[in-house]
Scaffold this active site. Structure first.
Site, mmCIF file in Angstrom:
data_model
loop_
_atom_site.group_PDB
_atom_site.id
_atom_site.type_symbol
_atom_site.label_atom_id
_atom_site.label_comp_id
_atom_site.label_asym_id
_atom_site.label_seq_id
_atom_site.Cartn_x
_atom_site.Cartn_y
_atom_site.Cartn_z
ATOM 1 N N ARG B 294 29.969 -26.117 72.882
ATOM 2 C CA ARG B 294 28.717 -25.778 72.196
ATOM 3 C C ARG B 294 29.067 -25.113 70.872
ATOM 4 N NH1 ARG B 294 26.015 -20.933 74.609
ATOM 5 N NH2 ARG B 294 26.696 -19.991 72.665
ATOM 6 N N HIS B 298 23.467 -20.600 71.620
ATOM 7 C CA HIS B 298 22.774 -21.178 72.766
ATOM 8 C C HIS B 298 21.430 -21.754 72.322
ATOM 9 C CE1 HIS B 298 20.980 -21.768 76.657
ATOM 10 N NE2 HIS B 298 20.022 -20.929 76.354
ATOM 11 N N TYR B 307 29.738 -12.427 71.885
ATOM 12 C CA TYR B 307 30.515 -12.716 73.092
ATOM 13 C C TYR B 307 31.627 -13.745 72.953
ATOM 14 C CZ TYR B 307 26.933 -16.386 73.311
ATOM 15 O OH TYR B 307 26.101 -17.420 73.016
HETATM 16 C C1 TPP Z 1 16.509 -20.951 86.723
HETATM 17 C C2 TPP Z 1 16.855 -20.494 85.359
HETATM 18 N N1 TPP Z 1 17.535 -19.347 85.193
HETATM 19 C C3 TPP Z 1 17.834 -18.900 83.961
HETATM 20 C C4 TPP Z 1 17.442 -19.592 82.865
HETATM 21 C C5 TPP Z 1 17.772 -19.066 81.484
HETATM 22 N N2 TPP Z 1 18.757 -19.915 80.837
HETATM 23 C C6 TPP Z 1 18.385 -20.874 79.992
HETATM 24 S S1 TPP Z 1 19.676 -21.796 79.482
HETATM 25 C C7 TPP Z 1 20.763 -20.892 80.389
HETATM 26 C C8 TPP Z 1 22.199 -21.263 80.375
HETATM 27 C C9 TPP Z 1 22.410 -22.668 80.742
HETATM 28 O O1 TPP Z 1 23.765 -23.002 80.648
HETATM 29 P P1 TPP Z 1 24.257 -24.463 80.930
HETATM 30 O O2 TPP Z 1 23.747 -24.950 82.226
HETATM 31 O O3 TPP Z 1 25.725 -24.455 80.737
HETATM 32 O O4 TPP Z 1 23.561 -25.351 79.808
HETATM 33 P P2 TPP Z 1 23.687 -25.227 78.224
HETATM 34 O O5 TPP Z 1 22.613 -24.299 77.783
HETATM 35 O O6 TPP Z 1 25.040 -24.742 77.892
HETATM 36 O O7 TPP Z 1 23.421 -26.582 77.691
HETATM 37 C C10 TPP Z 1 20.093 -19.882 81.070
HETATM 38 C C11 TPP Z 1 20.751 -18.869 81.906
HETATM 39 C C12 TPP Z 1 16.725 -20.774 83.074
HETATM 40 N N3 TPP Z 1 16.293 -21.517 82.032
HETATM 41 N N4 TPP Z 1 16.435 -21.205 84.306
#
Ligand code: TPP
Ligand code: MG
Lengths: 325, 415
Positions: B294, B298, B307
């Protein structure tokens, strides 16, 4: 004494709780280095270490389920759910396990756990980030549910919730996190955790709310004063158990009550309060208890959230309706 | 299950190679020795024993296809850059950037057939592009005017799913439906369909995702679990979610997994195509781990300097998915300046369309909110709507947007 926002006061309260009791742990997604997406745990991992401020894998059921085990082992977990809409993967653990262990074990397994949930809307977020799930938890026997509305309460209530031996769902009005500052007097004696509070005295009508709506209600009372209506505002602070004393005292004097919350109106906190008020002081009432709340639709896209959320005008409209009765 | 669906049990397809290889030699940070790569960051083509790109294509056709990927990736990046800028200008509330993940998305997206179905997260702008979803429509959710305005069944591209991992189960269920419809293993390329669940490295920790693996394995569902391991779940590094390379988890669930260079569009295409083919053929699920990074925050509200090290980002910059294709095409005389210019011009045009289109997006109307809750409207909701409509009418038009205490009320939300 220092002036702090709610975000800062919660952070200070968490820090104090961790200093006071080495068994207090913080767990959640991004609570470590990042300090949480709202920075409520800012700096805590740096000062208390990774063993006490735990960045969890991305799994809410896992957070709460492991917190149950940690609590059984004598720890006091403080779990952060990143946003209201993400508590549901943990709903099963909360409702079927956290809420029932004390009961099932006949008191042998207490659950001293705090589940912090930033709740409510008004921040222009995408879906699942603006919800008000309090009734789902307040409806669950075995859980205690509180909501802070201002920095001073944030500081004290979080410490009290952590020190409490039952599981507490701790709701934080996210749109207030960085809104206003207030003086925190660390030497003061706080109100008890499970106590409601009159935050503005009045004679003609009682306005009940909690969390993010307290500010709206205070502004409504201010606006009503210019129309010569004296409104008493109560910050409920505790949603389960309810602290009906101050509420009933007030309604017996004013004869009118309105409950305002962001959550969906049907079967919400307002419904319970209306029922209790009606049962307890029916003969004092000049008008039916009126609920002002979110509509019974999913939370809408951000561009219409201000029209969906109850605001000053809708509270004032309810005030009019109450007086017109 | 209908009788004509053969459930094949040889789930560990040979193409997907040996499992649980312990890392050796190659730097783990770069994906380790198991990484399937067909185009190096320097733009060199590589051979791989199990996966190849361009088989059955003439040299011209192959070049044409790679130029197409280049165009897709440039345009996808443009959508991303433009949306990021729109957020900075206050036109979007938030934006989830895909910067750095273009190859993973275009490679996998272009491997799909029309009848395949995609269940995305919130970051699959490149896959949406491949599916023919108007990029302008992607902006609605982030602008706060809707929660996804495209028809999932028009392009076989589901709504963006924000609740982490939930869509992997939907994909699996959809695939079970495909199975029951007899649309796997018939050998008819127009009929056999696969389903792809996109998700992130963070999502791999969710119960839903693990349950999706179980269901898919149990029923041999025609689903591809396409995980973009971009190394981060907001502030949490991949090590917080997994102690082994993610693709190796698949083995424990009973289906093959493969780690592909997610910054290599050729490899991503080849691997996804093979996985889709397995699914369509009735051989069941595959886990594809697209190993990528990435490059951005985020989302636009995140501050990654809190971080992670900028040196990591610099390291990955050298693996840029677009650059390596450009180098390959140019060095081999497969792309001239005219072509590059025409793609750039197209990107300009797309950018302008997004800027203008975004600003022109109408706000939703509050009263419409009541109409789409149910297929069958309830009297309760209808009367709530009518009540609110009457209430809104009490504001005189010239004072609409003002309210009783004037514009400056403390609610922060006064109309
Ligand atoms: C059930 C849930 N918990 C927390 C979140 C908050 N949240 C949004 S994106 C994220 C991280 C996701 O990481 P990843 O699965 O690696 O996907 P990326 O964003 O890196 O594409 C979090 C914790 C959420 N959207 N849904
Ligand atoms: Mg990730």
């Amino acid at each position: 004494m220092t002036k702090m926002t709610l975000a800062k006061s919660l952070n200070a309260g968490l820090r104090k709780a961790m200093e006071d009791d080495p068994k207090v742990l913080i767990m959640g997604e991004d609570v470590g280095k990042l300090g949480g997406v709202f920075r409520i745990t800012d700096g805590l991992q740096k000062d208390f270490g990774e063993d006490r401020v735990i960045d969890s894998p991305l799994a809410e059921s896992g957070i709460i389920g492991t917190a149950v085990g940690l609590a059984m082992r004598g720890y006091r977990p403080v779990c952060e759910i990143q946003f209201d809409g993400f508590v549901y993967p943990a709903y099963d653990q909360i409702v079927s396990q956290v809420a029932k262990l004390h009961f099932r074990s006949q008191g042998k397994v207490p659950m001293p756990m705090v589940i912090r949930i930033p709740f409510g809307g008004g921040i222009g977020a995408v879906e699942h980030h603006s919800e008000s799930p309090e009734a789902q938890f307040a409806h669950t026997p075995g859980l205690k549910v509180v909501a802070c509305s201002n920095p001073v309460d944030g500081y004290w209530m979080i410490q009290q919730a952590i020190a409490h031996d039952d599981p507490v769902i701790f709701l934080e009005p996210k749109r207030q996190y960085h809104a206003d500052k207030a003086e925190i007097d660390e030497a003061a004696t706080p109100d008890p955790l499970f106590a409601s509070r009159v935050v503005r005295a009045g004679e003609d009508l009682t306005l009940l709310s909690y969390g993010p709506m307290v500010k709206v209600c205070l502004a409504s009372a201010e606006a009503a004063a210019t129309e010569n209506r004296s409104i008493e505002v109560i910050d409920l602070r505790t949603l389960s158990p309810l602290d009906m004393g101050p509420v009933l005292d007030s309604v017996r004097r004013t004869g009118r009550a309105i409950v305002a919350h962001e959550a969906h109106t049907n079967l919400g906190m307002g419904a319970e309060l209306a029922a209790r008020i009606t049962e307890e002081c029916f003969y004092s009432l000049e008008a039916p208890v009126i609920r002002v709340g979110g509509f019974d639709t999913p939370y809408p896209p951000a561009r219409v959230e201000e029209e969906w959320l109850p605001d000053l005008d809708r509270v004032m409209d309810a005030v009019d309706r109450s007086f017109a009765f | 299950m209908s009788a004509d669906v053969t459930v094949k049990r040889d789930v560990i397809g040979s193409d997907f190679g040996p499992q649980l290889v312990q890392g050796s030699g190659l730097d783990e940070r770069d994906g380790g020795p198991e990484l399937v790569q067909l185009l190096t960051p320097e733009g060199e083509r590589l051979e791989h024993p199990s996966f190849s790109f361009g088989e059955g294509l003439s040299a011209d056709e192959e070049a044409e296809k790679i130029r197409g990927f280049y165009r897709d990736m440039v345009l996808t990046r443009r959508i991303d850059v433009e949306a990021t800028a729109l957020q900075r200008h206050g036109e979007l509330g938030i934006w989830a950037q895909l910067l750095g993940q273009e190859a993973a998305q275009i490679g996998s997206g272009r491997a799909l057939r029309t009848q395949d179905y995609v269940f995305p997260t919130y970051r699959e702008h490149g896959v949406a592009w491949c599916r023919g979803v108007d990029p302008l429509r992607l902006l609605g959710l982030f602008r706060g005017v809707d929660q996804g305005s495209w028809d999932p069944n028009e392009n076989n591209f589901g709504l963006y799913t924000i609740v982490i991992g939930a869509q992997t189960l939907h994909a699996t269920g959809y695939a079970m439906g495909v199975q029951r419809d007899g649309a796997v293993g018939t050998g008819d390329p127009e009929r056999d369909a696969a389903v792809v669940a996109y998700f992130g490295d963070g999502a791999s920790s969710q119960g839903d995702v693990n349950e999706a693996f179980i269901f898919a394995a149990s029923y041999n569902a025609p689903v591809v679990f396409f995980c973009q391991n971009n190394q981060w779940a907001i502030s949490e590094p991949i090590e917080r979610q997994s102690r082994i390379p993610l693709y190796q988890r698949a083995l424990g669930f009973g289906f093959p997994g493969v780690r592909v260079d997610g910054n290599d569009v050729l490899a991503t295409y080849a691997v996804t195509q093979a996985a889709l083919e397995r699914a369509r053929d009735g051989q069941g699920p595959t886990f594809v781990e697209a190993y990528t990074y990435r490059m951005g925050a985020h989302t636009t509200t995140d501050d990654p300097t809190r971080y992670r090290l900028s040196s990591d980002v610099e390291h990955w910059k050298l693996k840029d998915p677009i650059q390596r294709v450009k180098v390959y095409l140019t060095r081999n005389g497969l792309m001239d300046q005219d072509f590059a210019d025409s793609v750039d011009a197209e990107a300009e045009e797309l950018g302008e369309k997004l800027r203008d289109g975004c600003r022109a997006m109408p706000d939703p109307h509050i009263l419409d909110v009541f109409d789409k809750v149910f297929a069958e409207q309830t009297e309760e909701l209808a009367s709530q709507k009518a009540g609110y409509s009457d209430y809104l009418d009490t504001f005189e038009p010239e004072h609409a947007g003002e309210g009783r205490a004037g514009a400056e009320t403390a609610s922060g939300g006064a109309r």
